[in-house]
Enzyme design. Sequence first.
Site, PDB file in Angstrom:
ATOM      1  N   ARG A 198       0.941  -1.191  -0.034  1.00  0.00           N
ATOM      2  CA  ARG A 198      -0.062   0.118   0.019  1.00  0.00           C
ATOM      3  C   ARG A 198       0.857   1.261   0.077  1.00  0.00           C
ATOM      4  O   ARG A 198       2.049   1.213   0.585  1.00  0.00           O
ATOM      5  CB  ARG A 198      -0.916   0.133   1.526  1.00  0.00           C
ATOM      6  CG  ARG A 198      -1.792   1.112   1.669  1.00  0.00           C
ATOM      7  CD  ARG A 198      -2.889   1.196   0.495  1.00  0.00           C
ATOM      8  NE  ARG A 198      -4.050   1.982   1.156  1.00  0.00           N
ATOM      9  CZ  ARG A 198      -4.927   2.176   0.263  1.00  0.00           C
ATOM     10  NH1 ARG A 198      -5.047   1.649  -1.194  1.00  0.00           N
ATOM     11  NH2 ARG A 198      -5.963   3.174   0.694  1.00  0.00           N
ATOM     12  N   ASN A 230      -6.329   4.376  -6.938  1.00  0.00           N
ATOM     13  CA  ASN A 230      -7.392   4.878  -6.426  1.00  0.00           C
ATOM     14  C   ASN A 230      -8.162   5.294  -7.139  1.00  0.00           C
ATOM     15  O   ASN A 230      -9.157   4.706  -7.902  1.00  0.00           O
ATOM     16  CB  ASN A 230      -7.146   6.271  -5.352  1.00  0.00           C
ATOM     17  CG  ASN A 230      -8.149   6.472  -4.250  1.00  0.00           C
ATOM     18  OD1 ASN A 230      -8.927   5.677  -4.143  1.00  0.00           O
ATOM     19  ND2 ASN A 230      -8.158   7.482  -3.785  1.00  0.00           N
ATOM     20  N   THR A 252     -10.176   0.705  -9.890  1.00  0.00           N
ATOM     21  CA  THR A 252      -9.087  -0.051  -9.113  1.00  0.00           C
ATOM     22  C   THR A 252      -8.979  -1.290  -9.992  1.00  0.00           C
ATOM     23  O   THR A 252      -9.936  -1.656 -10.896  1.00  0.00           O
ATOM     24  CB  THR A 252      -9.569  -0.419  -7.634  1.00  0.00           C
ATOM     25  OG1 THR A 252      -9.453   0.798  -6.752  1.00  0.00           O
ATOM     26  CG2 THR A 252      -8.854  -1.458  -6.891  1.00  0.00           C
ATOM     27  N   GLY A 280     -14.078  -0.912  -6.812  1.00  0.00           N
ATOM     28  CA  GLY A 280     -15.209  -0.275  -6.411  1.00  0.00           C
ATOM     29  C   GLY A 280     -15.252   0.658  -5.198  1.00  0.00           C
ATOM     30  O   GLY A 280     -16.273   0.617  -4.657  1.00  0.00           O
ATOM     31  N   ASP A 293      -7.653   8.505   0.545  1.00  0.00           N
ATOM     32  CA  ASP A 293      -8.145   7.543   1.414  1.00  0.00           C
ATOM     33  C   ASP A 293      -8.016   7.728   2.885  1.00  0.00           C
ATOM     34  O   ASP A 293      -8.636   6.995   3.662  1.00  0.00           O
ATOM     35  CB  ASP A 293      -7.685   6.078   0.950  1.00  0.00           C
ATOM     36  CG  ASP A 293      -8.393   5.362  -0.115  1.00  0.00           C
ATOM     37  OD1 ASP A 293      -9.339   5.816  -0.616  1.00  0.00           O
ATOM     38  OD2 ASP A 293      -7.867   4.359  -0.784  1.00  0.00           O
ATOM     39  N   SER A 312      -7.624   1.298   3.327  1.00  0.00           N
ATOM     40  CA  SER A 312      -8.149   0.669   2.074  1.00  0.00           C
ATOM     41  C   SER A 312      -9.546  -0.383   2.371  1.00  0.00           C
ATOM     42  O   SER A 312      -9.472  -0.840   3.308  1.00  0.00           O
ATOM     43  CB  SER A 312      -7.084  -0.174   1.333  1.00  0.00           C
ATOM     44  OG  SER A 312      -7.506  -0.880   0.346  1.00  0.00           O
ATOM     45  N   SER A 313     -10.217  -0.475   1.155  1.00  0.00           N
ATOM     46  CA  SER A 313     -11.347  -1.303   1.210  1.00  0.00           C
ATOM     47  C   SER A 313     -11.036  -2.614   0.341  1.00  0.00           C
ATOM     48  O   SER A 313     -11.899  -3.278   0.131  1.00  0.00           O
ATOM     49  CB  SER A 313     -12.697  -0.784   0.546  1.00  0.00           C
ATOM     50  OG  SER A 313     -12.995   0.375   1.231  1.00  0.00           O
TER      51      SER A 313
HETATM   52  O1  DON Z   1      -8.103   1.183  -1.302  1.00  0.00           O
HETATM   53  C1  DON Z   1      -9.104   1.749  -1.530  1.00  0.00           C
HETATM   54  O2  DON Z   1      -9.965   1.251  -0.810  1.00  0.00           O
HETATM   55  C2  DON Z   1      -9.270   2.392  -2.750  1.00  0.00           C
HETATM   56  N1  DON Z   1      -8.554   3.249  -3.291  1.00  0.00           N
HETATM   57  C3  DON Z   1      -9.947   1.638  -3.839  1.00  0.00           C
HETATM   58  C4  DON Z   1     -10.341   2.557  -5.099  1.00  0.00           C
HETATM   59  C5  DON Z   1     -11.089   1.812  -5.810  1.00  0.00           C
HETATM   60  O3  DON Z   1     -11.576   0.767  -5.755  1.00  0.00           O
HETATM   61  C6  DON Z   1     -11.765   2.633  -7.186  1.00  0.00           C
HETATM   62  N2  DON Z   1     -12.362   1.693  -8.050  1.00  0.00           N
HETATM   63  N3  DON Z   1     -13.379   1.257  -8.309  1.00  0.00           N
END
Ligand code: DON
Length: 551
Positions: free
Chosen positions: A89, A382, A362, A454, A404, A433-434
């Site tokens: 990350r 992101n 993502t 997502g 984030d 992060s998700s």
């Molecule tokens: O790490 C995360 O949770 C976000 N930066 C993810 C971004 C993401 O999934 C955008 N996409 N659709």
Amino acid sequence: MKRFLIIIIVLIFANVYPQSYRNGCVSSADELASEIGIKIMREGGNAIDAAVGVGFALSVVYPQAGNIGGGGFMVIHFIGGKNTSLDYREKAPSIASRDMYLDANGNVNDELSTTGHLAVGVPGSVAGMLYSLEKYGTMTRADVMKYAIDLAENGFRISSQLANLFNSYRSDFSKFNSSNNIFGKKFRSGDLFIQKDLANTLKDIRDKGKDGFYKGRVADLFVNEMRRGGGIISYSDLENYDVIERDVLKGTYRGYDLISMGPPASGGICLFYLLNIVEYFDVKSTGFGTAGLLHLFTEAMRRVYADRSEFMGDADFVSVPVDILTSKQYAKRRMKNFDGYHATPSDSIKHGDAYYRENLETTHYSVADKWGNCVAVTTTLNDNFGSKLVVDGAGFLLNNEMDDFSSKPGAPNMYGLIGSEANAIAPNKRMLSSMTPTIIFKDGKLLMVLGSPGGGRIITAVFQTIVNVIDFDMSLKDAIDAPRVHHQWYPDVLQVESGALNSETRNQLIQLGHQIKDIGAFGRIDAVMFNEDGSMIGYSDSRGYGKAVGY
Ligand code: DON
């Protein structure tokens, strides 16, 4: 004529329904990248070699999310039963500060955390991919990177989807000359897209390893880019970037074993927490797509995301009660005030509406080899094309992962997610992060490798796919393509994809007190699933334009 028709029907069927493979399977957001993974396995590489080849290839052919200027997480299962996870990350720069995105009045300036130089976190992707290759791969950097280098140097034909995406971001790219020169042209489907600067950066990485990116020529270009636009990433930030190998997070669901990513990803905790809640209910007889089931999902999601906001952040900086949040008892306790007949309103914290932005990107890829090793990788810049900023002369896009972090307690980020102290900005800290790269087993045998993009909806997309397979016995394709719903505590709205609710279910949910918001498609699962006989199938979500390939 009849034979011809049969051949056409078989071809269409083969394209739509996943085939079984014995030797390897890759599902990713781009067919060229998936094919590269298969080539590497055909040449004798294992799933880790293939995953690294796919990752570098996506940085060339899927620049909206595939990257060397971002970060990610890799969950690996090895033949023999060992598991591990790699955290690469992005990190906050060493002079980042808690209030760096607040204006003089204490309000969040979203532009600063999402666009351009100050939005960039110290990238981890190159370090992460090379760490996995050196420790767990079997091939050389040159062998796994040659396909990506070739695609950058000699170009590839742009798909209509990518051409449209580039064209729709032209005004964003026009803010930076370096980005405009590469991505700001008017593209048409079929154009040959050559990226010489990126090819040279990839060659430096091939020749010098981690030092080819974090030191020397590319680092000079990187730091110069930062200085040009008020960015704060320094030489020492780059040099000191560290991959962290972490124990995987373990969970269970109805007799299945799962491994996923722990902090600084909230994905694993939230996924297991959701599954722990619904395990107490007879999901199957409640019925797929019914108001009863969607009410339960919503109430579970509401509680889980409330805890995400309060408790989760980089566990190397704040204490995250992982054991409690993922325990079955806690899930049960949190549902004590669940009312089967009424929605429980979320509290009323003021926030913006930013989460309705579409096209956030993502990417996830799942890889399995013939020996039983498999890899789940979710990686990101992101937003689509990250900060929109290309490092001049080095040809790659930089992330806007700093968004984030929680810029201010209670203020929503671009996904409408709110956070607290646990996810406040601090020097060298990783932003929450998700991302949810996950592997599932039944009785010690592999069942599934999956994950998704997502934003805040990644967790709920992965969750619903798993319930569809385990509770509703859906095929991989049906489980992934089934319409989804999402609730994240705030805003207090049930977000639904088209087709998720028929009019009766919609009315019933409104009667229960839910506020419903129709949204575009979310999540793009890329998964590999194992049949009883050990053969595998792959499937790439029809919401995207990716493809699963195998042999
Ligand atoms: O790490 C995360 O949770 C976000 N930066 C993810 C971004 C993401 O999934 C955008 N996409 N659709």
